[in-house]
Design an enzyme around this catalytic site. Structure first.
Site, short mmCIF file in Angstrom:
data_model
loop_
_atom_site.label_atom_id
_atom_site.label_comp_id
_atom_site.label_asym_id
_atom_site.label_seq_id
_atom_site.Cartn_x
_atom_site.Cartn_y
_atom_site.Cartn_z
N ARG A 137 0.82 -1.22 0.00
CA ARG A 137 0.00 0.00 0.00
C ARG A 137 0.85 1.26 0.00
NH1 ARG A 137 -2.86 1.87 -2.71
NH2 ARG A 137 -3.91 -0.16 -2.67
N LYS B 1 0.82 24.74 -3.74
CA LYS B 1 -0.41 24.04 -3.30
C LYS B 1 -0.19 22.53 -3.41
CE LYS B 1 -3.22 27.97 -4.76
NZ LYS B 1 -4.24 28.47 -5.72
N LYS C 78 2.83 39.78 -3.38
CA LYS C 78 1.42 39.65 -3.73
C LYS C 78 0.65 40.79 -3.08
CE LYS C 78 0.00 35.51 -4.60
NZ LYS C 78 -0.51 34.11 -4.50
N GLU D 169 3.30 40.23 -8.37
CA GLU D 169 1.92 40.07 -8.82
C GLU D 169 1.30 41.44 -9.03
OE1 GLU D 169 -1.30 37.20 -7.10
OE2 GLU D 169 -1.59 39.15 -6.13
N ASP E 204 -2.61 38.41 -12.53
CA ASP E 204 -3.56 37.52 -11.86
C ASP E 204 -4.99 37.88 -12.22
OD1 ASP E 204 -4.31 35.48 -10.14
OD2 ASP E 204 -4.52 36.83 -8.44
#
Length: 289
Positions: free
Chosen positions: A102, A137, A169, A198, A219
């Site tokens: 597994r 992510k 950002k 950004e 963005d």
């Protein structure tokens, strides 16, 4: 520079495998203890079309429980295989084969899923010059593994974490007071690191081009604004062209048109966030004739 398929360091893979086996085996595989600990064989079957990725983790799982196990791979890392392909043959101890099953499949299924998805996005932009990038992510604890899988699928890694590039950002700009102030502070404090900025408007794009950076992330621009951004970035004030990256609102339906607008990079969180494992199975005995 390392080869595109170079896996993470051996100690990273060993640590990944140790965690996986510890959570699965605990104090011991009580079901495997019922089996005679005899020599046996197994085969690894791929049950859908896929890009193979994760062999180092698969091998490490089995060798951690049986150092003498023999694993004969019939395919290379990064190969595109068809449904029904036997990927590898194994020879070892029956208890170790089933105990490692597994954990070894979890790695191979997950990383092959990331590589397969990445390859589909890379295929979709082929010929445009746009590169497919990943993001941060990722599954917690498996970032290096997943970013490796992106490379195997033909993609390019974005920054690894919060330490290897400065990425300004919306919140950073707000806290600094302005985009210009944030860029100048970044250049002063971390001149050796890549600087990614950004922007949310054409005015901010022009500001970033004037101040200079290593890449500009546009963005959630609509198509018309995105094409205007490409036009403006093609003639920067410093005569040093700064690559444009698109993020947000990207899927298979919009991907090709975004790439054809002339952007340099398209970053897609779903490569590593929306993982669908490839269907694999490990079966004791010889493969079917």
């Amino acid at each position: 520079m390392t080869a595109p398929f170079a896996p993470p360091p051996a100690e990273v893979i060993a640590a990944d495998v140790a965690r996986a086996l510890a959570e699965d085996l605990g104090s011991g595989d009580v079901t495997a203890s019922l089996l005679p600990d005899a020599a046996d064989s197994a085969y690894l079957l791929c049950k859908e079309d896929a890009v193979v990725c994760g062999r180092p983790w698969f091998d490490a799982c089995h060798r951690a429980l049986d150092p003498d196990v023999r694993i004969d791979w019939r395919v290379a890392e990064g190969d595109r295989v068809a449904k029904g392909t036997v990927l590898a043959l194994l020879q070892g101890r029956s208890r170790a084969l089933v105990s490692a099953e597994r954990a070894s499949l979890n790695f191979l299924q997950t990383l092959s899923g990331t590589a397969t998805t990445t390859a589909a996005y890379v295929d979709a932009v082929r010929g445009t010059g746009a590169k497919i990038l990943d993001t941060r992510k990722t599954i917690p604890g498996l970032r290096q593994a997943q970013k490796y899988a992106v490379r195997v699928g033909g993609g390019v890694n974005h920054r690894i974490g919060l330490f290897d590039a400065v990425m300004l950002k919306e919140n950073h700009v707000r806290a600094a007071g302005s985009l210009t102030a944030a860029i100048r502070a970044a250049r002063q404090m971390h001149p050796q690191l890549p600087l990614i900025v950004e922007v949310e408007t054409i005015a901010q794009l022009e500001e970033a081009l004037h101040e200079g950076c290593d890449r500009i992330l546009i963005d959630d621009f609509d198509a018309a604004t995105r094409r205007e951004a490409v036009r403006i970035a093609a003639n920067p004030p410093s005569n040093r062209r700064i690559p444009l990256e698109v993020s947000g609102g990207v899927d298979m339906q919009t991907l090709r048109s975004i790439a054809e607008d002339g952007v340099d990079c398209i970053s897609i969180g779903g490569l590593t966030k929306h993982v669908r494992a490839i269907d694999l199975s490990l079966k004791l005995g010889p493969p079917p004739a």
